[in-house]
Design an enzyme around this catalytic site. Sequence first.
Site, mmCIF file in Angstrom:
data_model
loop_
_atom_site.group_PDB
_atom_site.id
_atom_site.type_symbol
_atom_site.label_atom_id
_atom_site.label_comp_id
_atom_site.label_asym_id
_atom_site.label_seq_id
_atom_site.Cartn_x
_atom_site.Cartn_y
_atom_site.Cartn_z
ATOM 1 N N ALA A 121 0.805 -1.226 0.000
ATOM 2 C CA ALA A 121 0.000 0.000 0.000
ATOM 3 C C ALA A 121 0.837 1.276 0.000
ATOM 4 C CB ALA A 121 -0.936 -0.026 1.203
ATOM 5 N N ASN A 179 2.410 -3.434 7.678
ATOM 6 C CA ASN A 179 3.270 -4.303 6.854
ATOM 7 C C ASN A 179 4.182 -3.484 5.953
ATOM 8 O OD1 ASN A 179 2.494 -7.266 7.175
ATOM 9 N ND2 ASN A 179 0.512 -6.278 7.042
ATOM 10 N N HIS A 207 0.195 7.029 3.896
ATOM 11 C CA HIS A 207 1.585 6.673 4.214
ATOM 12 C C HIS A 207 2.503 7.709 3.593
ATOM 13 C CE1 HIS A 207 0.309 2.744 5.604
ATOM 14 N NE2 HIS A 207 -0.289 2.509 4.454
HETATM 15 N N1 LIG Z 1 1.927 -5.804 2.369
HETATM 16 C C1 LIG Z 1 0.972 -4.891 2.498
HETATM 17 O O1 LIG Z 1 1.111 -3.735 2.101
HETATM 18 C C2 LIG Z 1 -0.332 -5.279 3.120
HETATM 19 C C3 LIG Z 1 -1.421 -4.408 3.019
HETATM 20 C C4 LIG Z 1 -2.624 -4.802 3.561
HETATM 21 C C5 LIG Z 1 -2.741 -5.997 4.246
HETATM 22 N N2 LIG Z 1 -1.647 -6.799 4.375
HETATM 23 C C6 LIG Z 1 -1.732 -8.065 5.124
HETATM 24 O O2 LIG Z 1 -2.252 -9.078 4.278
HETATM 25 C C7 LIG Z 1 -2.953 -10.038 5.082
HETATM 26 C C8 LIG Z 1 -4.350 -10.259 4.484
HETATM 27 O O3 LIG Z 1 -5.080 -9.036 4.501
HETATM 28 P P1 LIG Z 1 -6.674 -9.038 4.291
HETATM 29 O O4 LIG Z 1 -7.107 -7.639 4.396
HETATM 30 O O5 LIG Z 1 -7.032 -9.852 3.090
HETATM 31 O O6 LIG Z 1 -7.119 -9.813 5.620
HETATM 32 P P2 LIG Z 1 -8.590 -10.329 6.011
HETATM 33 O O7 LIG Z 1 -8.654 -10.256 7.505
HETATM 34 O O8 LIG Z 1 -9.638 -9.643 5.231
HETATM 35 O O9 LIG Z 1 -8.558 -11.859 5.561
HETATM 36 C C9 LIG Z 1 -7.682 -12.796 6.095
HETATM 37 C C10 LIG Z 1 -8.219 -14.197 5.818
HETATM 38 O O10 LIG Z 1 -7.195 -15.116 6.170
HETATM 39 C C11 LIG Z 1 -7.745 -16.176 6.949
HETATM 40 N N3 LIG Z 1 -6.694 -16.676 7.815
HETATM 41 C C12 LIG Z 1 -6.135 -16.090 8.884
HETATM 42 N N4 LIG Z 1 -5.130 -16.852 9.378
HETATM 43 C C13 LIG Z 1 -5.053 -17.942 8.583
HETATM 44 C C14 LIG Z 1 -4.217 -19.088 8.561
HETATM 45 N N5 LIG Z 1 -3.263 -19.282 9.494
HETATM 46 N N6 LIG Z 1 -4.405 -20.014 7.588
HETATM 47 C C15 LIG Z 1 -5.385 -19.843 6.656
HETATM 48 N N7 LIG Z 1 -6.213 -18.782 6.636
HETATM 49 C C16 LIG Z 1 -6.051 -17.844 7.572
HETATM 50 C C17 LIG Z 1 -8.923 -15.543 7.700
HETATM 51 O O11 LIG Z 1 -9.883 -16.525 8.046
HETATM 52 C C18 LIG Z 1 -9.448 -14.557 6.650
HETATM 53 O O12 LIG Z 1 -10.418 -15.154 5.802
HETATM 54 C C19 LIG Z 1 -3.007 -9.462 6.515
HETATM 55 O O13 LIG Z 1 -1.993 -10.048 7.311
HETATM 56 C C20 LIG Z 1 -2.707 -7.995 6.301
HETATM 57 O O14 LIG Z 1 -2.097 -7.402 7.437
HETATM 58 C C21 LIG Z 1 -0.467 -6.471 3.812
#
Ligand SMILES: NC(=O)c1ccc[n+]([C@@H]2O[C@H](COP(=O)([O-])OP(=O)(O)OC[C@H]3O[C@@H](n4cnc5c(N)ncnc54)[C@H](O)[C@@H]3O)[C@@H](O)[C@H]2O)c1
Length: 256
Positions: A121, A179, A207
């Site tokens: 992001a 992240n 950001h």
């Molecule tokens: N790199 C970046 O810039 C960035 C930006 C936004 C989000 N993220 C990260 O990406 C990840 C996903 O974000 P999102 O918004 O889609 O999250 P979300 O909460 O909408 O969805 C996460 C999904 O993963 C499932 N889950 C959680 N732990 C699990 C596991 N151990 N095994 C299998 N499934 C599992 C949950 O049930 C849920 O359906 C988060 O960790 C978030 O912090 C990274």
Amino acid sequence: MKIGIIGCGAIASALVDFVEKGKLDANLHCFYDLSPENAQKLASRIDAQVASDIDDLIEKSDLIMEAASQQAVISNIPYILEHKRDVVIMSVGALMDKEFHDRIQQLAKENKCKIYLPTGAITGIDTVNAANMGKITQVSLTTRKPPVSLGVHLDGEDEKVLFEGKASEAVKLFPKNINVSSTLSLASGIDVDVKIIADPKIKNNTHEIHLKGSFGELTTITSNVSSKNNPKTSALAAYSAASLLNKLNKTIQIGS
Ligand SMILES: NC(=O)c1ccc[n+]([C@@H]2O[C@H](COP(=O)([O-])OP(=O)(O)OC[C@H]3O[C@@H](n4cnc5c(N)ncnc54)[C@H](O)[C@@H]3O)[C@@H](O)[C@H]2O)c1
């Protein structure tokens, strides 16, 4: 290339949207989630499969994208690399643990795999990578989000600094929010100075990056619309993941 996805929330759902719209040219073949209903919901939209567990996902995929949680990265990525699958990691905060970072890097080398970390992001990771060819002397990130995105409630209109310190600490205290500080730290080779502000007056997750080095100086500001399914996640994070998957197939690669 068959792509498997761990975590069927906001980011995975946006990837499916892109496939449906014809904007993502990738075979999202198999979905896995701790909640099988979440996996089923996405798989059924594009006639994909649901994996019963991680072994099943590995069996059915050539590359696996994590879009779940830092814990999912720690529990699954080493095992997936041992099974010789390339990985894309969204919960990049997990890689601020140096021992874990070095371990998966070593596993990837031994098993001839790649680990892809999408820009996420923020803006300017290509410039940070290039700047790192010279000397980077200073990097900072100020993240400003509406209180709801940070999971806090504030009375009144005044902003509140929730955190000031290093990225390695920020990713532990705000695992779902910052992240990008990890991506910036890994690209710059510096544990970035991070400030996190809850601001009731703003709508977008913002950001702001400052970078100084032998190349000169850079400031970027990214004002992100939240994902429609998760206020903590910016829409751009999923765009970035989709763009990376598209790039894997492209003959002409734009940007460093
Ligand atoms: N790199 C970046 O810039 C960035 C930006 C936004 C989000 N993220 C990260 O990406 C990840 C996903 O974000 P999102 O918004 O889609 O999250 P979300 O909460 O909408 O969805 C996460 C999904 O993963 C499932 N889950 C959680 N732990 C699990 C596991 N151990 N095994 C299998 N499934 C599992 C949950 O049930 C849920 O359906 C988060 O960790 C978030 O912090 C990274």
